[in-house]
Design a protein around this motif. Structure first.
Motif, PDB file in Angstrom:
ATOM      1  N   GLY A   9      44.099  54.858  33.277  1.00  0.00           N
ATOM      2  CA  GLY A   9      45.247  55.559  32.729  1.00  0.00           C
ATOM      3  C   GLY A   9      46.557  54.972  33.233  1.00  0.00           C
ATOM      4  N   GLY A  10      47.650  55.453  32.664  1.00  0.00           N
ATOM      5  CA  GLY A  10      48.958  54.974  33.091  1.00  0.00           C
ATOM      6  C   GLY A  10      50.027  55.300  32.085  1.00  0.00           C
ATOM      7  N   LEU A  11      51.164  54.657  32.255  1.00  0.00           N
ATOM      8  CA  LEU A  11      52.307  54.829  31.367  1.00  0.00           C
ATOM      9  C   LEU A  11      52.367  53.655  30.397  1.00  0.00           C
ATOM     10  CD1 LEU A  11      55.017  56.173  30.562  1.00  0.00           C
ATOM     11  CD2 LEU A  11      56.098  54.810  32.381  1.00  0.00           C
ATOM     12  N   VAL A  12      52.474  53.963  29.126  1.00  0.00           N
ATOM     13  CA  VAL A  12      52.527  52.916  28.108  1.00  0.00           C
ATOM     14  C   VAL A  12      53.526  53.327  27.038  1.00  0.00           C
ATOM     15  CG1 VAL A  12      50.614  53.913  26.795  1.00  0.00           C
ATOM     16  CG2 VAL A  12      51.094  51.477  26.593  1.00  0.00           C
ATOM     17  N   GLN A  13      54.155  52.346  26.419  1.00  0.00           N
ATOM     18  CA  GLN A  13      55.105  52.625  25.349  1.00  0.00           C
ATOM     19  C   GLN A  13      54.381  52.952  24.052  1.00  0.00           C
ATOM     20  OE1 GLN A  13      57.759  49.255  25.072  1.00  0.00           O
ATOM     21  NE2 GLN A  13      59.023  49.984  26.770  1.00  0.00           N
ATOM     22  N   PRO A  14      55.028  53.689  23.181  1.00  0.00           N
ATOM     23  CA  PRO A  14      54.410  53.955  21.864  1.00  0.00           C
ATOM     24  C   PRO A  14      54.036  52.650  21.175  1.00  0.00           C
ATOM     25  CG  PRO A  14      56.306  55.357  22.185  1.00  0.00           C
ATOM     26  CD  PRO A  14      56.296  54.405  23.341  1.00  0.00           C
ATOM     27  N   GLY A  15      52.856  52.661  20.577  1.00  0.00           N
ATOM     28  CA  GLY A  15      52.345  51.457  19.942  1.00  0.00           C
ATOM     29  C   GLY A  15      51.512  50.588  20.865  1.00  0.00           C
ATOM     30  N   GLY A  16      51.522  50.898  22.146  1.00  0.00           N
ATOM     31  CA  GLY A  16      50.776  50.112  23.115  1.00  0.00           C
ATOM     32  C   GLY A  16      49.309  50.497  23.199  1.00  0.00           C
ATOM     33  N   SER A  17      48.616  49.852  24.131  1.00  0.00           N
ATOM     34  CA  SER A  17      47.173  50.061  24.290  1.00  0.00           C
ATOM     35  C   SER A  17      46.812  50.304  25.747  1.00  0.00           C
ATOM     36  CB  SER A  17      46.409  48.821  23.795  1.00  0.00           C
ATOM     37  OG  SER A  17      46.651  48.569  22.438  1.00  0.00           O
ATOM     38  N   LEU A  18      45.716  51.017  25.923  1.00  0.00           N
ATOM     39  CA  LEU A  18      45.105  51.206  27.227  1.00  0.00           C
ATOM     40  C   LEU A  18      43.601  51.232  27.042  1.00  0.00           C
ATOM     41  CD1 LEU A  18      47.183  54.081  28.925  1.00  0.00           C
ATOM     42  CD2 LEU A  18      47.095  51.699  29.662  1.00  0.00           C
ATOM     43  N   ARG A  19      42.886  50.836  28.079  1.00  0.00           N
ATOM     44  CA  ARG A  19      41.433  50.993  28.067  1.00  0.00           C
ATOM     45  C   ARG A  19      41.025  51.842  29.255  1.00  0.00           C
ATOM     46  NH1 ARG A  19      36.422  46.692  28.578  1.00  0.00           N
ATOM     47  NH2 ARG A  19      37.114  46.667  30.755  1.00  0.00           N
ATOM     48  N   LEU A  20      40.425  52.966  28.953  1.00  0.00           N
ATOM     49  CA  LEU A  20      39.922  53.851  29.998  1.00  0.00           C
ATOM     50  C   LEU A  20      38.473  53.511  30.299  1.00  0.00           C
ATOM     51  CD1 LEU A  20      41.332  57.298  28.814  1.00  0.00           C
ATOM     52  CD2 LEU A  20      42.451  55.525  30.172  1.00  0.00           C
ATOM     53  N   SER A  21      38.108  53.647  31.562  1.00  0.00           N
ATOM     54  CA  SER A  21      36.732  53.433  31.979  1.00  0.00           C
ATOM     55  C   SER A  21      36.185  54.704  32.601  1.00  0.00           C
ATOM     56  CB  SER A  21      36.653  52.303  33.012  1.00  0.00           C
ATOM     57  OG  SER A  21      37.105  51.081  32.485  1.00  0.00           O
TER      58      SER A  21
END
Length: 124
Positions: A9-21
């Motif tokens: 998790g974390g902080l991301v801008q709109p339109g961005g991506s994250l991968r949760l494990s």
């Protein structure tokens, strides 16, 4: 001891991506249905996605369909949630959950084991 630990998790801008494990210990994920849930402040916990223990069938909430992808790596005893095109309304604490069945669906009451959660914040 059965344990699920979320990360990514974390902080991301709109339109961005994250991968949760979601890493499991104390049991083998192969025989468990896995779900991802999220809870935003002041809102009920909602099911986001789940994956079966048998053939890897996947299910998604309408709000994330086409943007999120759930997958599992049984060799690593880990399940992932790839989140693309993130929106501010995706901001929440994300939890993974496991149940010793084939398919558990998107209802939180169906799951026996839960992780502690990881915060995802989508903001500019």
């Amino acid at each position: 001891q059965v344990q699920l630990v979320e990360s990514g998790g974390g902080l991301v801008q709109p339109g961005g991506s994250l991968r949760l494990s979601c890493a499991a210990s104390g049991f083998t994920l192969d025989y468990y249905a896995i779900g991802w849930f999220r809870q935003a402040p002041g809102k009920e916990r909602e099911g986001v996605s789940c994956i079966s223990s048998s053939d890897g069938s996947t299910y998604y909430a309408d709000s994330v369909k086409g943007r999120f992808t759930i997958s599992r790596d049984n060799a690593k005893n880990t399940v992932y949630l790839q989140m693309n095109s993130l929106k501010p309304e995706d901001t929440a604490v994300y939890y993974c959950a496991a149940d010793p069945t084939v398919v558990a669906g998107l209802h939180s009451s169906s799951y026996d084991y839960w992780g502690q959660g990881t915060q995802v914040t989508v903001s500019s």
